[in-house]
Design a protein around this motif. Structure first.
Motif, PDB file in Angstrom:
ATOM      1  N   VAL A 162       0.841  -1.200   0.000  1.00 20.99           N
ATOM      2  CA  VAL A 162       0.000   0.000   0.000  1.00 20.99           C
ATOM      3  C   VAL A 162       0.878   1.252   0.000  1.00 20.99           C
ATOM      4  O   VAL A 162       0.516   2.268  -0.592  1.00 20.99           O
ATOM      5  CB  VAL A 162      -0.964   0.013   1.198  1.00 20.99           C
ATOM      6  N   MET A 163       2.038   1.189   0.655  1.00 19.84           N
ATOM      7  CA  MET A 163       2.980   2.313   0.594  1.00 19.84           C
ATOM      8  C   MET A 163       3.336   2.633  -0.854  1.00 19.84           C
ATOM      9  O   MET A 163       3.349   3.802  -1.265  1.00 19.84           O
ATOM     10  CB  MET A 163       4.248   1.974   1.380  1.00 19.84           C
ATOM     11  N   ILE A 164       3.622   1.602  -1.632  1.00 20.56           N
ATOM     12  CA  ILE A 164       3.961   1.793  -3.041  1.00 20.56           C
ATOM     13  C   ILE A 164       2.745   2.211  -3.845  1.00 20.56           C
ATOM     14  O   ILE A 164       2.816   3.102  -4.696  1.00 20.56           O
ATOM     15  CB  ILE A 164       4.579   0.499  -3.611  1.00 20.56           C
ATOM     16  N   HIS A 165       1.610   1.579  -3.550  1.00 13.89           N
ATOM     17  CA  HIS A 165       0.403   1.876  -4.324  1.00 13.89           C
ATOM     18  C   HIS A 165      -0.046   3.320  -4.128  1.00 13.89           C
ATOM     19  O   HIS A 165      -0.271   4.054  -5.091  1.00 13.89           O
ATOM     20  CB  HIS A 165      -0.722   0.918  -3.927  1.00 13.89           C
ATOM     21  N   SER A 166      -0.180   3.728  -2.867  1.00 17.13           N
ATOM     22  CA  SER A 166      -0.646   5.091  -2.609  1.00 17.13           C
ATOM     23  C   SER A 166       0.442   6.121  -2.871  1.00 17.13           C
ATOM     24  O   SER A 166       0.162   7.246  -3.294  1.00 17.13           O
ATOM     25  CB  SER A 166      -1.131   5.209  -1.154  1.00 17.13           C
ATOM     26  N   GLY A 167       1.707   5.725  -2.630  1.00 13.96           N
ATOM     27  CA  GLY A 167       2.800   6.678  -2.770  1.00 13.96           C
ATOM     28  C   GLY A 167       3.277   6.881  -4.194  1.00 13.96           C
ATOM     29  O   GLY A 167       3.753   7.967  -4.534  1.00 13.96           O
ATOM     30  N   ILE A 168       3.149   5.856  -5.050  1.00 13.98           N
ATOM     31  CA  ILE A 168       3.721   5.944  -6.397  1.00 13.98           C
ATOM     32  C   ILE A 168       2.709   5.627  -7.494  1.00 13.98           C
ATOM     33  O   ILE A 168       2.529   6.402  -8.437  1.00 13.98           O
ATOM     34  CB  ILE A 168       4.930   5.003  -6.536  1.00 13.98           C
ATOM     35  N   LEU A 169       2.041   4.468  -7.390  1.00 16.23           N
ATOM     36  CA  LEU A 169       1.203   4.018  -8.507  1.00 16.23           C
ATOM     37  C   LEU A 169       0.062   4.985  -8.812  1.00 16.23           C
ATOM     38  O   LEU A 169      -0.262   5.217  -9.985  1.00 16.23           O
ATOM     39  CB  LEU A 169       0.649   2.618  -8.215  1.00 16.23           C
ATOM     40  N   LEU A 170      -0.562   5.557  -7.782  1.00 14.74           N
ATOM     41  CA  LEU A 170      -1.618   6.542  -8.044  1.00 14.74           C
ATOM     42  C   LEU A 170      -1.048   7.756  -8.772  1.00 14.74           C
ATOM     43  O   LEU A 170      -1.736   8.383  -9.590  1.00 14.74           O
ATOM     44  CB  LEU A 170      -2.274   6.991  -6.738  1.00 14.74           C
ATOM     45  N   LYS A 171       0.223   8.074  -8.481  1.00 21.10           N
ATOM     46  CA  LYS A 171       0.843   9.255  -9.076  1.00 21.10           C
ATOM     47  C   LYS A 171       1.137   9.058 -10.563  1.00 21.10           C
ATOM     48  O   LYS A 171       1.346  10.030 -11.299  1.00 21.10           O
ATOM     49  CB  LYS A 171       2.136   9.594  -8.338  1.00 21.10           C
ATOM     50  N   MET A 172       1.188   7.801 -11.005  1.00 18.30           N
ATOM     51  CA  MET A 172       1.343   7.554 -12.437  1.00 18.30           C
ATOM     52  C   MET A 172       0.160   8.111 -13.204  1.00 18.30           C
ATOM     53  O   MET A 172       0.302   8.554 -14.353  1.00 18.30           O
ATOM     54  CB  MET A 172       1.478   6.048 -12.685  1.00 18.30           C
ATOM     55  N   GLY A 173      -1.022   8.121 -12.593  1.00 19.46           N
ATOM     56  CA  GLY A 173      -2.194   8.714 -13.220  1.00 19.46           C
ATOM     57  C   GLY A 173      -2.043  10.207 -13.390  1.00 19.46           C
ATOM     58  O   GLY A 173      -2.345  10.762 -14.457  1.00 19.46           O
ATOM     59  N   ALA A 174      -1.548  10.882 -12.345  1.00 20.57           N
ATOM     60  CA  ALA A 174      -1.339  12.330 -12.421  1.00 20.57           C
ATOM     61  C   ALA A 174      -0.250  12.665 -13.435  1.00 20.57           C
ATOM     62  O   ALA A 174      -0.380  13.611 -14.223  1.00 20.57           O
ATOM     63  CB  ALA A 174      -0.959  12.869 -11.041  1.00 20.57           C
ATOM     64  N   TYR A 175       0.819  11.891 -13.436  1.00 19.90           N
ATOM     65  CA  TYR A 175       1.915  12.121 -14.380  1.00 19.90           C
ATOM     66  C   TYR A 175       1.436  11.952 -15.821  1.00 19.90           C
ATOM     67  O   TYR A 175       1.726  12.784 -16.688  1.00 19.90           O
ATOM     68  CB  TYR A 175       3.048  11.134 -14.076  1.00 19.90           C
ATOM     69  N   GLY A 176       0.693  10.873 -16.091  1.00 21.59           N
ATOM     70  CA  GLY A 176       0.190  10.647 -17.442  1.00 21.59           C
ATOM     71  C   GLY A 176      -0.773  11.725 -17.889  1.00 21.59           C
ATOM     72  O   GLY A 176      -0.778  12.145 -19.048  1.00 21.59           O
TER      73      GLY A 176
END
Length: 511
Positions: free
Chosen positions: A264-278
């Motif tokens: 969840v650290m990776i999911h909330s900290g990084i993977l969700l941010k891939m959406g914002a970056y894209g």
């Protein structure tokens, strides 16, 4: 630096740990854990080296790599020669992607430390963990749609198994829901990418950006405004599912509750941010005019995210659900920053992306520490933890202060810039959105006070406070949260020049 190999080395560096792990016997759990953690240090060092050598004064791509890769034959010329569409291997970073690569490396290392409590199938766990790292680094380093899509999809496979095997009681349903929603988003994205490739005969992001910005590009002649808007909307939906934007958010709630804390650290900290970056790189970057026209709707969705997440977080009884809805609310601030369509707003959005990455990773790590000792995250079953776990409780309160926007911490500067950027264009929506800050203070303080103060249940009186392996991630993450809060230039310097090249295209007036 042309044809550097640093980004490829960074992206593929977790392969070293995977290869070593492959030859370690399964019963050597201690060695597997050590390699799993130490294997993240190489990408961390490489990312910090890239950041240290990054030139803040340049807006263009740095550490560029370009190699001929694939040629797709599409027909035969009259001369008999076969002509093809090339797809090159292209990597590079700018002021937007560089901080996200560093964020990925830092949280990746700390999540590996947080994985020390994993007890079953350690070898498979850490192999999948490092495979996930490769996908995340590749997403932020890619400058080609085909390469971006490969790495984007690469994150889905290990994440599915990490949730489905090592999660909690309802882990399989959470993993299936994760794969279903993200699979739909990926399908929409792939269709948009294929249409752009067939139309423009390139997958290079810079070339696509230039083509759509050109009013008389020959490949786009005769294709109306609806064509561009349809592609923008497809990308907005694809990355909106990842962010997530209401109403595409329900899969994320399951993941935050059922996945193990380190994941969840990776999911909330990084993977969700891939959406914002894209969304910034491709949605707004490729289609500036359409995104400018859609800005009011984007702001409305942002306000909806903020208030919806905050109100529902307030009534939750499970700490994990409080933080899950809090993530939805905070991602709404990212949308508000994008909707501002100016330099200040974009900076606020990207500050929020990085800030929330550190804050959410810290919060979920703390929840994992509490769970290990109490086997519950229900607030009504907890209470008085400040007596038996004073250090953990203090860090939890500090993380909550950062999340609600306390001055001197990263949450304040990100929220301030996002709302400041929007107030100039849409003051009413910006004012409504600020209600979310008040609600954030209410639900976070309610949750923290119920957890750490009040009477202590008898069975929790003698539980241990944070151990040395747990203190390291807490101190490091809190340190970065405070660093960004008191010295925001560490983020704004690399962002500034890159955003200055995007904003004039979007607004047509120079940002």
């Amino acid at each position: 630096m042309v044809n550097s190999i640093l980004l490829t080395l960074l992206t593929l560096s977790p392969l070293l740990a995977i290869l070593i792990l492959a030859f370690i016997p399964k019963h050597q759990g201690g060695t597997i854990k050590q390699i799993g953690v130490l294997g993240t240090l190489l990408p961390l060092l490489l990312s910090l080296m890239l950041f240290a050598n990054f030139n803040y004064d340049k807006a263009e791509l740095q550490f560029v790599e370009k190699v001929e890769w694939i040629a797709i034959p599409v027909g035969t010329q009259q001369t008999g020669e076969v002509f093809s569409f090339p797809i090159d291997y292209e990597m590079g970073v700018d002021g937007v992607s560089m901080p996200l690569i560093v964020l990925t490396a830092i949280i990746g290392t700390l999540a590996a430390v947080a994985s020390w409590n994993i007890k079953k199938r350690l070898k498979e766990y850490f192999i999948l963990f490092h495979l996930l790292l490769i996908g995340m680094f590749g997403v932020f380093a890619s400058q080609n749609l085909f390469l971006f899509f490969i790495f984007f999809e690469l994150t889905l496979v290990p994440m599915y198994f990490l949730i489905g095997i090592w999660g909690y009681s309802d882990r399989e349903r959470a993993a299936n829901k994760f794969l279903l929603y993200n699979g739909i988003g990926s399908a929409v994205m792939l269709i948009a990418f294929i249409v752009m490739y067939v139309t423009l005969r390139t997958m290079n992001m810079a070339e696509i950006t230039a083509a759509f910005a050109s009013p008389d590009h020959p490949a786009l002649a005769g294709l109306g405004e609806n064509f561009r808007f349809g592609l923008f909307l497809a990308l907005f939906i694809a990355f909106g599912i990842k962010l997530p934007i209401f109403p595409f958010h329900t899969w994320m709630l399951k993941v935050h509750v059922q996945a193990p804390p380190a994941i969840v650290m990776i999911h909330s900290g990084i993977l969700l941010k891939m959406g914002a970056y894209g969304l910034l790189r491709m949605g707004i970057g490729f289609f500036p005019e359409q995104s400018y026209q859609f800005a009011t709707w984007m702001a409305g969705l942002g306000v909806l995210n903020i208030l919806y997440g905050a109100v529902l977080a307030f009534v939750q009884k499970d700490l994990k659900m409080v933080l899950a809805y809090s993530s939805i609310s905070h991602m709404g601030i990212v949308l508000l920053g994008f909707a501002a369509m100016n330099t200040i707003g974009f900076q606020g959005a990207m500050f929020q992306v990085v800030s929330h990455g550190f804050i959410s990773a810290l919060m979920f790590f703390l929840i994992g520490v509490i769970w290990e000792r109490t086997q519950t995250s229900m607030m009504e079953e907890l209470g008085g933890l400040a007596k038996s776990m004073p250090f953990v409780s203090g860090i939890l309160l500090a993380a909550a202060m950062a999340s609600l926007g306390l001055p001197g911490m990263s949450g304040f500067i990100s929220e301030f810039l996002a709302f400041l950027g929007l107030f100039g264009h849409m003051p009413v929506l910006a004012a409504i959105g600020t209600l979310g800050i008040v609600l954030t203070a209410a639900y976070l303080l309610r949750a923290i006070l119920r957890t750490t103060f009040g009477p202590t249940p008898e069975r929790f009186v003698r539980i241990a406070d944070a151990q040395p392996m747990e203190v390291i991630p807490m101190v490091v993450l809190l340190g970065f949260i405070i660093l960004i809060g008191i010295y925001p230039a560490v983020l704004s310097d690399p962002l500034q020049n890159t955003l200055k090249t995007i904003v004039p295209i979007v607004t047509g007036i120079g940002g």
